[in-house]
Enzyme design. Structure first.
Site, PDB file in Angstrom:
ATOM      1  N   SER A  36     -13.976   0.594  63.048  1.00 11.28           N
ATOM      2  CA  SER A  36     -13.843  -0.582  63.911  1.00 11.28           C
ATOM      3  C   SER A  36     -15.201  -1.148  64.316  1.00 11.28           C
ATOM      4  CB  SER A  36     -13.017  -0.233  65.149  1.00 11.28           C
ATOM      5  OG  SER A  36     -13.600   0.862  65.840  1.00 11.28           O
ATOM      6  N   ALA A  89     -20.036   6.153  63.723  1.00 15.79           N
ATOM      7  CA  ALA A  89     -19.933   7.612  63.792  1.00 15.79           C
ATOM      8  C   ALA A  89     -18.902   7.984  64.846  1.00 15.79           C
ATOM      9  CB  ALA A  89     -21.282   8.232  64.150  1.00 15.79           C
ATOM     10  N   LYS A 100     -18.520  12.362  61.178  1.00 15.48           N
ATOM     11  CA  LYS A 100     -17.915  11.153  60.650  1.00 15.48           C
ATOM     12  C   LYS A 100     -16.626  11.519  59.906  1.00 15.48           C
ATOM     13  CE  LYS A 100     -20.268   8.076  58.645  1.00 15.48           C
ATOM     14  NZ  LYS A 100     -19.374   7.155  59.371  1.00 15.48           N
ATOM     15  N   GLY A 102     -13.479  10.023  61.020  1.00 17.59           N
ATOM     16  CA  GLY A 102     -12.296   9.682  61.812  1.00 17.59           C
ATOM     17  C   GLY A 102     -11.441   8.637  61.104  1.00 17.59           C
ATOM     18  N   GLY A 103     -12.066   7.825  60.278  1.00 18.67           N
ATOM     19  CA  GLY A 103     -11.337   6.810  59.510  1.00 18.67           C
ATOM     20  C   GLY A 103     -11.039   7.249  58.086  1.00 18.67           C
ATOM     21  N   GLU A 109     -18.566   7.440  52.334  1.00 22.66           N
ATOM     22  CA  GLU A 109     -19.643   7.171  53.308  1.00 22.66           C
ATOM     23  C   GLU A 109     -20.856   8.047  53.000  1.00 22.66           C
ATOM     24  OE1 GLU A 109     -16.914   5.789  57.117  1.00 22.66           O
ATOM     25  OE2 GLU A 109     -17.511   7.873  56.968  1.00 22.66           O
TER      26      GLU A 109
END
Ligand code: 5RP
Length: 231
Positions: A36, A89, A100, A102-103, A109
């Site tokens: 986001s 992050a 990192k 969470g998405g 990445e």
């Protein structure tokens, strides 16, 4: 005397997303992360789209957002080293080590971060921690290894759970066709050592501790404005 309301988390994300434009190198392809906060960066980046050839993206979601704004997206294999990678992050410590994933985009990445000379992390102040691990550590795994890895994490004091897809359709499947374990209960005192150790376990695709690919800069959104941390 006037008093203004404190900025919301979304406003802090927008603030750091815009601040990261100062790190975009004109004429250079840019590495772009996921999440986001990065969405705020991508939206702001539209203003500079004529100044860069395009981007290498770390997820299908970011690729779609970049393309919708008319920013070309290159295959990572079609380009060389990138000057800058901008990403968010879930946690960042005082040395630029991060959690990192969470998405669920941690593997791509880490690949794009490794292809880049400079990692610029954009985050709101809630992500700054003294020690990594309060946020469960995402680990992308080959599905058949999941329960073996749950036991390995338990042996070091962590509770690993298989991330579920939204909407109750079973285990989440990443852009790479793999699963994610979220490991709670670990305080990561040695991020480099932890990343090195877990990366060697059979079945681990990517561990969401970014110590080898740490940030060189963090733009932190605080109530007082954007704080620039360098590591
Ligand atoms: C995605 C990530 C994100 O950068 C991380 O989850 C932060 O996301 P957000 O900006 O939405 O808080 O690692 O895999």
């Amino acid at each position: 005397m006037t008093s203004s309301a404190p900025l919301t988390q979304d406003q802090l994300k927008a603030l750091v997303g815009r601040a990261a434009l100062a790190y975009v190198v004109p004429g250079e392809i840019l590495g772009v992360g996921t999440g986001s906060t990065v969405n705020c960066f991508i939206d702001a980046l539209a203003e500079l789209k004529d100044k860069i050839p395009g981007a290498v993206s770390s997820s299908e979601a970011s690729t779609a957002r970049l393309k919708a704004l008319g920013i070309p997206v290159f295959d990572a294999n079609a380009v060389g080293e990138l000057a800058v990678y901008v990403d968010g992050a879930d946690e960042i410590d005082g040395q630029g080590h991060m959690v990192k994933g969470g998405g669920a985009a941690l593997t791509r990445e880490k690949i794009v971060a490794a292809q880049s000379r400079r990692f610029v992390c954009i985050a709101d102040a809630s992500k700054k921690v003294p020690v990594l691990g309060r946020f469960p550590i995402p680990v992308e795994v080959v599905p058949m290894s999941a329960q073996q890895l749950v036991r390995r994490f338990a042996a070091m004091g962590g509770q690993a759970t298989l991330r579920q897809a939204k909407g109750g359709s079973g285990a989440l499947v990443t852009d790479n066709g793999q699963h994610i374990l979220d490991v709670a209960g670990l305080a990561i005192a040695d991020p480099l050592g932890f990343e090195t150790q877990v990366s060697q376990w059979p079945g681990v695709v990517t561990v969401g501790v970014f110590a080898h690919q740490r940030a060189q800069v963090c733009l932190l959104g605080t109530p007082e404005g954007v704080q620039t941390l360098t590591f």
